[in-house]
Motif scaffolding. Structure first.
Motif, PDB file in Angstrom:
ATOM      1  N   TRP A  33      39.764  28.118  38.392  1.00  0.00           N
ATOM      2  CA  TRP A  33      39.579  28.366  36.967  1.00  0.00           C
ATOM      3  C   TRP A  33      39.179  29.827  36.758  1.00  0.00           C
ATOM      4  N   ASP A  34      39.313  30.267  35.517  1.00  0.00           N
ATOM      5  CA  ASP A  34      38.984  31.654  35.188  1.00  0.00           C
ATOM      6  C   ASP A  34      38.784  31.771  33.673  1.00  0.00           C
ATOM      7  N   PRO A  35      37.575  32.088  33.220  1.00  0.00           N
ATOM      8  CA  PRO A  35      37.350  32.249  31.781  1.00  0.00           C
ATOM      9  C   PRO A  35      37.853  33.577  31.227  1.00  0.00           C
ATOM     10  N   THR A  36      38.212  34.519  32.120  1.00  0.00           N
ATOM     11  CA  THR A  36      38.643  35.850  31.693  1.00  0.00           C
ATOM     12  C   THR A  36      40.025  35.787  31.038  1.00  0.00           C
ATOM     13  N   PRO A  37      40.210  36.418  29.861  1.00  0.00           N
ATOM     14  CA  PRO A  37      41.523  36.376  29.188  1.00  0.00           C
ATOM     15  C   PRO A  37      42.663  36.916  30.048  1.00  0.00           C
ATOM     16  N   VAL A  38      42.409  37.979  30.800  1.00  0.00           N
ATOM     17  CA  VAL A  38      43.387  38.517  31.759  1.00  0.00           C
ATOM     18  C   VAL A  38      42.721  38.516  33.126  1.00  0.00           C
ATOM     19  N   SER A  39      43.236  37.700  34.036  1.00  0.00           N
ATOM     20  CA  SER A  39      42.602  37.529  35.348  1.00  0.00           C
ATOM     21  C   SER A  39      42.555  38.845  36.123  1.00  0.00           C
ATOM     22  N   ILE A  40      41.426  39.094  36.757  1.00  0.00           N
ATOM     23  CA  ILE A  40      41.272  40.248  37.648  1.00  0.00           C
ATOM     24  C   ILE A  40      41.681  39.799  39.044  1.00  0.00           C
ATOM     25  N   THR A  41      42.705  40.424  39.580  1.00  0.00           N
ATOM     26  CA  THR A  41      43.262  40.001  40.877  1.00  0.00           C
ATOM     27  C   THR A  41      43.367  41.214  41.805  1.00  0.00           C
ATOM     28  N   LYS A  42      42.237  41.762  42.182  1.00  0.00           N
ATOM     29  CA  LYS A  42      42.217  42.914  43.079  1.00  0.00           C
ATOM     30  C   LYS A  42      42.437  42.515  44.527  1.00  0.00           C
ATOM     31  N   SER A  43      41.991  41.310  44.885  1.00  0.00           N
ATOM     32  CA  SER A  43      42.132  40.856  46.278  1.00  0.00           C
ATOM     33  C   SER A  43      42.965  39.578  46.312  1.00  0.00           C
ATOM     34  N   GLY A  44      44.275  39.717  46.122  1.00  0.00           N
ATOM     35  CA  GLY A  44      45.172  38.568  46.115  1.00  0.00           C
ATOM     36  C   GLY A  44      45.186  37.871  44.767  1.00  0.00           C
ATOM     37  N   THR A  45      45.838  36.733  44.717  1.00  0.00           N
ATOM     38  CA  THR A  45      46.021  36.031  43.442  1.00  0.00           C
ATOM     39  C   THR A  45      45.303  34.693  43.397  1.00  0.00           C
ATOM     40  N   CYS A  46      44.445  34.439  44.385  1.00  0.00           N
ATOM     41  CA  CYS A  46      43.579  33.253  44.358  1.00  0.00           C
ATOM     42  C   CYS A  46      42.163  33.722  44.045  1.00  0.00           C
ATOM     43  N   SER A  47      41.167  32.934  44.403  1.00  0.00           N
ATOM     44  CA  SER A  47      39.787  33.382  44.234  1.00  0.00           C
ATOM     45  C   SER A  47      39.453  34.394  45.315  1.00  0.00           C
ATOM     46  N   GLY A  48      38.518  35.277  45.025  1.00  0.00           N
ATOM     47  CA  GLY A  48      38.120  36.294  45.987  1.00  0.00           C
ATOM     48  C   GLY A  48      36.939  37.069  45.463  1.00  0.00           C
ATOM     49  N   ALA A  49      36.324  37.845  46.353  1.00  0.00           N
ATOM     50  CA  ALA A  49      35.107  38.565  46.001  1.00  0.00           C
ATOM     51  C   ALA A  49      35.318  39.528  44.836  1.00  0.00           C
ATOM     52  N   GLU A  50      36.494  40.130  44.746  1.00  0.00           N
ATOM     53  CA  GLU A  50      36.757  41.099  43.679  1.00  0.00           C
ATOM     54  C   GLU A  50      37.572  40.495  42.534  1.00  0.00           C
ATOM     55  N   ASN A  51      37.837  39.195  42.589  1.00  0.00           N
ATOM     56  CA  ASN A  51      38.649  38.539  41.565  1.00  0.00           C
ATOM     57  C   ASN A  51      37.774  37.787  40.575  1.00  0.00           C
ATOM     58  N   SER A  52      38.315  37.591  39.377  1.00  0.00           N
ATOM     59  CA  SER A  52      37.610  36.796  38.370  1.00  0.00           C
ATOM     60  C   SER A  52      37.897  35.307  38.535  1.00  0.00           C
ATOM     61  N   ILE A  53      38.899  34.950  39.352  1.00  0.00           N
ATOM     62  CA  ILE A  53      39.249  33.544  39.597  1.00  0.00           C
ATOM     63  C   ILE A  53      38.203  32.904  40.500  1.00  0.00           C
TER      64      ILE A  53
END
Length: 276
Positions: A162-182
């Motif tokens: 899940w991700d409450p952010t309107p535009v997902s932050i995907t700095k480290s891949g496209t799943c969950s991650g330390a630098e991601n909003s997912i």
């Protein structure tokens, strides 16, 4: 089929271009075109099977998008279909998507029976059999699925993102991650199911990217997970379902992977009192 196309194409170049031979050439060109397009009919064939059979029922207008290599699916009964992924085809997936199946508002229920023909405990490469996916908004990357039912080392597992952010932050891949909003959670793992037997999957829930979300997953009438809270991405379009096999990882075997589905049901409304 490739050899037939090459043979017909070579024959076209060998026929002298007279008035009589022009007709022959046109007929042969038509034959070449039909042969070359035959493989592309796979998606439409699968779509037709799904629309005209009892494999799937949904209380909204069906919007089906299939992606399978020709000959890798077959209808096994009036309400069941088998889909296979063969390593020799070098394809990542044999799936069909059901668009606009779930709503951002209200509750929903997804239920189906499935069985797999091969469960290999020595295969450390995962593949999935069911996904809830999401369309990216403008300036957003395609992300890992909201939900994924996977087989890994002979056991089933399921994730939720899940991700409450309107535009997902995907700095480290496209799943969950330390630098991601997912963010993500494991719904269950290490589930052993019997190879070749039918199993019943069901989930009831309410989608929400912040508060108010609910999700309960049962398999064979056993509750596998119940969560309350965010369970989807903050996207403008509604999520879609994917049935079939998705295998982005390498192959450890030369044998195809196959899964069979029957009685797929997608409904909206209150299902708190439903019984299987």
């Amino acid at each position: 089929m490739v050899n037939d196309n090459a043979m017909l194409a070579s024959q076209l170049s060998l026929v002298p271009l007279t008035r009589a031979s022009l007709v022959i050439n046109l007929k042969r060109l038509l034959a070449v075109t039909m042969l070359m397009n035959f493989g592309a009919l796979a998606a439409e064939d699968l779509k037709q099977v799904l629309l005209e059979s009892d494999v799937i029922s949904i209380d909204r207008r069906l919007k089906i998008w299939p992606e399978c290599v020709q000959g890798t699916f077959r209808q096994t009964s009036s309400n069941s279909i088998e889909m296979c992924l063969d390593p020799k085809d070098k394809a990542k997936r044999c799936e069909f998507a059901v668009n606009d199946a779930l709503s951002h508002t209200g509750t929903y229920r997804v239920a189906f029976d499935f069985r797999v023909t091969t469960i290999d405990s020595t295969d450390s490469e995962w593949h999935s059999y069911f996904q809830v996916h999401s369309f990216p908004d403008k300036d957003e990357r395609w992300r890992c699925p909201i939900q994924a039912l996977e087989l890994h080392s002979g056991a089933f597992r399921m994730f939720n993102r899940w991700d409450p952010t309107p535009v997902s932050i995907t700095k480290s891949g496209t799943c969950s991650g330390a630098e991601n909003s997912i963010q993500s959670r494991t719904l269950f793992q290490d589930l052993s199911l019997t190879e070749g037997d039918w199993h019943h999957y069901e989930q009831v829930g309410r989608l929400a990217s912040i508060d108010g979300g609910e999700l309960t997953v049962t398999i064979d009438q056993v509750e596998m997970a119940t969560i309350k809270g965010p369970n989807t991405f903050n996207d403008q379009r509604e999520p879609f379902l994917k049935f079939g096999i998705y295998k982005p990882t390498s192959w450890r075997s030369e044998q195809p992977l196959c899964v069979e589905y029957r009685d797929i049901q997608v409904t909206s409304g209150d299902h708190s009192n439903d019984t299987n």
